[in-house]
Design a protein around this motif. Structure first.
Motif, PDB file in Angstrom:
ATOM      1  N   UNK A  62       0.866  -1.160   0.017  1.00  0.00           N
ATOM      2  CA  UNK A  62      -0.190   0.098   0.065  1.00  0.00           C
ATOM      3  C   UNK A  62       0.823   1.308   0.000  1.00  0.00           C
ATOM      4  N   UNK A  63       2.038   1.299   0.854  1.00  0.00           N
ATOM      5  CA  UNK A  63       2.968   2.524   0.787  1.00  0.00           C
ATOM      6  C   UNK A  63       3.543   2.678  -0.642  1.00  0.00           C
ATOM      7  N   UNK A  64       3.863   1.260  -1.171  1.00  0.00           N
ATOM      8  CA  UNK A  64       4.705   1.414  -2.618  1.00  0.00           C
ATOM      9  C   UNK A  64       3.682   2.154  -3.321  1.00  0.00           C
ATOM     10  N   UNK A  65       2.461   1.702  -3.479  1.00  0.00           N
ATOM     11  CA  UNK A  65       1.346   2.400  -4.509  1.00  0.00           C
ATOM     12  C   UNK A  65       1.283   3.784  -4.099  1.00  0.00           C
ATOM     13  N   UNK A  67       3.466   5.905  -3.040  1.00  0.00           N
ATOM     14  CA  UNK A  67       4.689   6.602  -3.387  1.00  0.00           C
ATOM     15  C   UNK A  67       4.962   6.564  -5.249  1.00  0.00           C
ATOM     16  N   UNK A  68       4.412   5.487  -5.756  1.00  0.00           N
ATOM     17  CA  UNK A  68       4.626   5.130  -6.988  1.00  0.00           C
ATOM     18  C   UNK A  68       3.579   6.272  -7.562  1.00  0.00           C
ATOM     19  N   UNK A  69       2.427   6.304  -7.068  1.00  0.00           N
ATOM     20  CA  UNK A  69       1.473   6.969  -7.858  1.00  0.00           C
ATOM     21  C   UNK A  69       1.852   8.721  -7.727  1.00  0.00           C
ATOM     22  N   UNK A  70       2.575   9.133  -6.173  1.00  0.00           N
ATOM     23  CA  UNK A  70       2.727  10.393  -6.304  1.00  0.00           C
ATOM     24  C   UNK A  70       3.830  10.885  -7.357  1.00  0.00           C
ATOM     25  N   UNK A  77      -2.195   9.126  -2.235  1.00  0.00           N
ATOM     26  CA  UNK A  77      -3.040   8.609  -1.037  1.00  0.00           C
ATOM     27  C   UNK A  77      -4.175   8.013  -1.175  1.00  0.00           C
ATOM     28  N   UNK A  78      -5.118   8.479  -2.207  1.00  0.00           N
ATOM     29  CA  UNK A  78      -6.466   7.998  -2.788  1.00  0.00           C
ATOM     30  C   UNK A  78      -6.309   6.552  -3.396  1.00  0.00           C
ATOM     31  N   UNK A  83      -6.508   0.192  -2.282  1.00  0.00           N
ATOM     32  CA  UNK A  83      -6.062  -1.276  -2.065  1.00  0.00           C
ATOM     33  C   UNK A  83      -6.316  -1.518  -0.377  1.00  0.00           C
ATOM     34  N   UNK A  84      -7.191  -2.401  -0.112  1.00  0.00           N
ATOM     35  CA  UNK A  84      -7.721  -2.516   1.049  1.00  0.00           C
ATOM     36  C   UNK A  84      -6.818  -3.797   1.642  1.00  0.00           C
ATOM     37  N   UNK A  85      -6.045  -3.414   2.794  1.00  0.00           N
ATOM     38  CA  UNK A  85      -4.994  -4.403   3.455  1.00  0.00           C
ATOM     39  C   UNK A  85      -5.763  -5.459   4.234  1.00  0.00           C
ATOM     40  N   UNK A  86      -6.764  -5.057   4.742  1.00  0.00           N
ATOM     41  CA  UNK A  86      -7.634  -6.020   5.703  1.00  0.00           C
ATOM     42  C   UNK A  86      -9.138  -6.069   5.076  1.00  0.00           C
TER      43      UNK A  86
END
Length: 153
Positions: A62-65, A67-70, A77-78, A83-86
Motif C-alpha cells: 500500500x505504501x509502495x502504491x 509513493x509510485x502514484x505520487x 494517497x487516494x 487497495x484494502x489491506x484487511x
C-alpha cells in the motif's frame, strides 16, 4: 509474506495496470521511479509484471502504491486507499471521541510548586538537624577544655 486474498489480488492487478499505463504515457522509466521513491527495482518490476508472490506484506505494498502514484503525478494517497489491506471496516480516528473519554481535571500550577517547597523545607530541616545532633551530644558548644594547671609559688 502473508498471501493476498482473491479480492486483494484483483484490486492490486487493477491498480498496477493503471500505474503502468500512466507511467508509460508520461514516458517515465521504471528506474526513474525506483530512484524517486526509494523502492527496490525488483519490487517495482514485480508490481508491473503482476508477480504478487514476490511482494512483501500488503501494508508495505500500500505504501509502495502511494509513493509510485505520487511520483507519476497521481493522488497516491487516494490510490493507496483503494487497495484494502484487511477485511475490517475503515475506522477513522476522531479526537473529539478521545477527549470526551478523558477526565477533565485541572490542577492549579501553584499546587505542585507549594508541594515542592514544603518537601524541600522538610528535607533541609532534616539534614541540618541530623548534622547538629551528633555534634551537640559529643561536645558542648560553650565548653572550654580544662586542664589541671599547677601554679608554682
Amino acid at each position: 509474506m502473508k498471501p493476498l486474498t482473491q479480492a486483494q489480488a484483483e484490486q492490486l492487478q487493477e491498480i498496477t495496470q493503471h500505474l503502468l499505463r500512466v507511467r508509460e504515457e508520461k514516458s517515465i522509466t521504471i528506474e526513474e521511479i525506483a530512484i524517486h521513491t526509494n523502492i527496490r527495482l525488483s519490487i517495482l518490476k514485480a508490481l508491473d509484471a503482476g508477480d504478487f508472490q514476490a511482494l512483501p506484506e500488503p501494508i508495505y505494498v500500500q505504501g509502495f502504491i502511494r509513493r509510485y502514484g505520487e511520483v507519476i503525478g497521481l493522488d497516491g494517497q487516494a490510490l493507496a486507499h483503494t487497495f484494502k489491506i484487511n477485511d475490517f471496516p475503515e475506522y477513522s480516528y476522531n479526537e473529539s471521541q478521545d477527549s470526551a473519554k478523558k477526565l477533565n481535571i485541572h490542577i492549579p500550577l501553584i499546587v505542585p510548586y507549594a508541594l515542592l517547597l514544603v518537601l524541600a523545607s522538610v528535607g533541609l530541616i532534616y539534614i541540618l538537624n541530623s548534622k547538629l545532633t551528633p555534634e551537640s551530644q559529643a561536645q558542648p558548644q560553650n565548653a572550654v577544655p580544662t586542664q589541671d594547671t599547677k601554679t608554682k609559688p
